[in-house]
Design an enzyme around this catalytic site. Structure first.
Site, PDB file in Angstrom:
ATOM      1  N   SER B  40       8.371  -3.411 -15.243  1.00 51.33           N
ATOM      2  CA  SER B  40       7.339  -4.432 -15.017  1.00 51.33           C
ATOM      3  C   SER B  40       7.939  -5.764 -14.605  1.00 51.33           C
ATOM      4  O   SER B  40       7.339  -6.532 -13.867  1.00 51.33           O
ATOM      5  CB  SER B  40       6.508  -4.637 -16.291  1.00 51.33           C
ATOM      6  N   GLU B  61      10.709  -8.901 -29.588  1.00 49.72           N
ATOM      7  CA  GLU B  61      10.929 -10.111 -28.789  1.00 49.72           C
ATOM      8  C   GLU B  61      11.581 -11.230 -29.591  1.00 49.72           C
ATOM      9  O   GLU B  61      12.368 -12.017 -29.045  1.00 49.72           O
ATOM     10  CB  GLU B  61       9.595 -10.596 -28.203  1.00 49.72           C
ATOM     11  N   PHE B  86       4.303 -12.509 -24.613  1.00 49.24           N
ATOM     12  CA  PHE B  86       5.342 -12.162 -25.587  1.00 49.24           C
ATOM     13  C   PHE B  86       6.580 -13.045 -25.435  1.00 49.24           C
ATOM     14  O   PHE B  86       7.480 -13.012 -26.273  1.00 49.24           O
ATOM     15  CB  PHE B  86       5.705 -10.680 -25.442  1.00 49.24           C
ATOM     16  N   HIS B 112       3.514 -11.630 -15.621  1.00 48.19           N
ATOM     17  CA  HIS B 112       2.139 -11.298 -15.996  1.00 48.19           C
ATOM     18  C   HIS B 112       1.436 -12.476 -16.689  1.00 48.19           C
ATOM     19  O   HIS B 112       0.648 -12.292 -17.612  1.00 48.19           O
ATOM     20  CB  HIS B 112       2.113 -10.064 -16.902  1.00 48.19           C
ATOM     21  N   ARG B 170       1.963 -10.915 -11.817  1.00 46.56           N
ATOM     22  CA  ARG B 170       1.935  -9.499 -11.481  1.00 46.56           C
ATOM     23  C   ARG B 170       1.400  -9.195 -10.075  1.00 46.56           C
ATOM     24  O   ARG B 170       1.923  -8.308  -9.409  1.00 46.56           O
ATOM     25  CB  ARG B 170       1.080  -8.770 -12.516  1.00 46.56           C
TER      26      ARG B 170
END
Lengths: 281, 317
Positions: B40, B61, B86, B112, B170
């Site tokens: 991603s 994370e 995150f 994102h 994204r």
């Protein structure tokens, strides 16, 4: 340094701790006193370090990270007594414009500090990063950490513990100050953690118990053995069973001196129990 | 008016991946960490080419931020990669203490961001991250506008010493800035010169601001367009020079109106040269599921919304 000389340093560091917290009527003497022997043994005998020319990167040096930053009094005293900064600066602890902040920080440029700590649970992750950097740099020196047992209630510690074994961080020696006490009471009363040995072993660590974590000989043997165990694919955990407030009779056997400073009379009593060996700051 | 052409739509996260791949080959101190989102984040090329310098930390994370801070002790330049949510809210205290307060040379790279994450919905669509990061002393906050600029920014932040938050997204969006142009941290790009209104946009809204300026031009309104890719430190000089000419400003961002670029601009103008401002931003709400286009339309984050805000702010002069 001989064990006899280390004991003299321990006595002086205890004096520094109680004098520092008394002077500003704040700070954390209990855990500081409980970890004095360990930090003195580490800094005066076992760490390969350069206190005269501090470098943040510490290439070729063993590194130490204090994760439970509230025991800053013992950390500052040991750093000063081992030559990182002038002993006289201990008098500025927690005062306005000091480099000796309530909790350790790199922000003020104090030699010997490589990360801020205070908000609990973060030091093991940082130490793992430093250990990974050492591996990338082909630097065979070691990384040490110290954590409170109450601190293990923070979830991040277990993220880090899982990573350390999965990725074979075998240049890391993490000591846990098992005094079985935290602010609100005993660790069993606040949030019982069961067997720390079983937990760390289940997380893939090589675990050593130091039954008397305030005994310099026992600490010396444990650190020596821990060093021998490095480089074998596993991170090392030292469970130091300590006495909070060690060396000052009225501070021992209770959680109540976690974050309380002695009054004038108590200071006199505390100092009477610990000889001035290296000269007060 | 200057004419800008979409050289072929691309996602900004791929610009990050390309920049990281280039850094992998040019700077041996650059290392990368990812929390189970390598594909991603487009970090595969770096991972494939430099497995020894790539750290897969799993879905952890907080630990990733701490490890990144530690890697700087030893001279490494860590780039962390996960979704913006995150990268910020989930790990705020770790960033605050171990990275910002400790002033560690960590590059927090966040994909994102905003509504354009789309169908995953509000749990993943953070609209508060710019605010969270800009409030931290030492932290630089960058939100580039397209693929080319994200690649350039990725390369530029490796040469900057200190913590950086790099925000990207994204969806495939217009790629219109020149390839391989140098990225200057803290220097806004004036894309159109105008006299009636200043449009200051960041991230995906920059292309929308350019389209809005074209539309306004057809209606006889001259709009100045500034691409404010760096939210902190903010290019105050570019803002003040422009508003002294136009006398009003529209800010545009894919973020909550509280805590974002618009709020930072408002602080600059109220303390230096008060003038009317309108905010094209999310109006203090969470997002929801939908396609990126549907969401940007529903929440008023597109060229049409900027045109309407421009007319409104000009009327307030």
């Amino acid at each position: 340094m001989s064990q006899q000389n280390l004991q003299a340093v321990v006595s002086q560091v205890r004096r520094d701790i109680v004098r520092m917290v008394h002077a500003v009527n704040s700070g954390h003497p209990g855990g500081s006193l409980g970890c004095t022997e360990y930090l003195v043994s580490l800094y005066f005998k076992h760490l390969n370090h350069n206190s005269q020319e501090f470098s943040m990167n510490g290439i070729g040096e063993d590194l130490f990270f204090l994760s439970n930053g509230h025991i800053s009094p013992v950390f500052y005293s040991v750093l000063a007594r081992s030559g990182y900064f002038p002993v006289s600066e201990l008098a500025t602890f927690r005062k306005l414009n000091t480099r000796l902040q309530g909790h350790p920080t790199t922000h003020e440029g104090l030699e010997g500090i490589r990360i801020a700590s205070g908000s609990l649970g973060q030091g093991m992750s940082v130490a793992i990063g430093a250990a990974e950097a050492k591996k990338l740099n082909n630097d065979s020196s070691l990384v040490f950490t110290l954590h409170g047992d109450g601190e293990l209630q923070e979830g991040q510690v277990w993220e880090a513990a899982m990573y350390a074994s999965a990725k074979k961080i075998d240049n890391l020696i993490s000591a846990i100050d098992v005094n079985e006490k935290q602010i609100d009471g005993t660790t069993d009363d606040v949030l019982a953690m069961g067997s720390l040995r079983a937990k760390f072993e289940a997380f893939g660590w090589d675990v050593l118990d130091v039954e008397n974590g305030n005994d310099l000989d026992a600490i010396d043997q444990a650190i020596t053995l821990a060093k021998e165990k490095t480089g074998k694919g596993k991170p090392i955990c030292l469970l130091l069973h300590t006495e909070m407030g060690n060396g000052i009779d009225f501070m021992m056997g209770t959680h109540k001196w976690h974050g309380v400073a002695p009054n004038d009379a108590q200071l006199v009593s505390a100092l009477a129990q610990n000889e001035e060996t290296l000269g007060d700051y | 008016m200057k004419k800008y052409t979409d050289s072929g739509s691309k996602d900004t996260r791929s610009g990050f991946g390309a920049g990281l791949e280039e850094l992998g080959n040019t700077n041996e101190n650059v290392v990368a960490l990812c929390a189970d989102l390598t594909g991603s984040l487009k970090m595969n090329a770096f991972e494939d080419q430099h497995p020894d310098r790539f750290f897969q930390v799993g879905i952890a994370e907080a630990n990733m931020m701490g490890i990144a801070a530690g890697l700087t002790i030893g001279g490494k330049i860590p780039f962390t990669g996960t979704f913006a949510n995150f990268s910020t809210g989930r790990v705020y205290d770790q960033i605050r203490q171990s990275i910002a307060y400790s002033n560690k040379n960590v590059k927090i790279c966040a994909s994102h961001a905003g509504l354009t994450l789309g169908e995953d919905g509000a749990t993943h669509q953070i609209l508060e991250d710019i605010g969270l990061m800009k409030m931290l002393p030492h932290m630089v906050v960058i939100n580039p506008c397209d693929y080319n600029q994200t690649k350039a920014a990725t390369i530029a932040i490796a040469a900057y010493e200190g913590p950086v938050y790099l925000r990207f997204g994204r969806p495939k969006v217009a790629n219109f800035t020149p390839a391989d142009s140098a990225f200057k941290i803290g220097k806004g790009d004036i894309l159109q010169e105008g006299t009636d209104v200043t449009l200051i946009a960041t991230g995906h809204l920059v292309w929308e601001a350019l389209k809005a300026a074209e539309s306004l031009n057809e209606q006889g309104i001259s709009a100045e367009v500034i691409n404010m890719h760096t939210i902190k430190p903010l290019d105050e000089k570019a803002i003040l020079t422009s508003i002294k000419k136009t006398g009003c400003v529209v800010s545009a961002e894919e973020h909550n109106r509280y805590g974002g670029l618009g709020e930072s601009i408002a602080q600059v103008i109220t303390t230096n040269h008060p003038c009317p401002q309108e905010f094209v931003a999310v109006n203090d709400s969470f997002g929801e599921s939908g396609t990126p286009e549907q969401l940007m339309d529903k929440y008023g984050l597109n060229a049409a919304a900027i045109v309407a805000a421009a007319k409104k702010v000009i009327a307030r002069k």
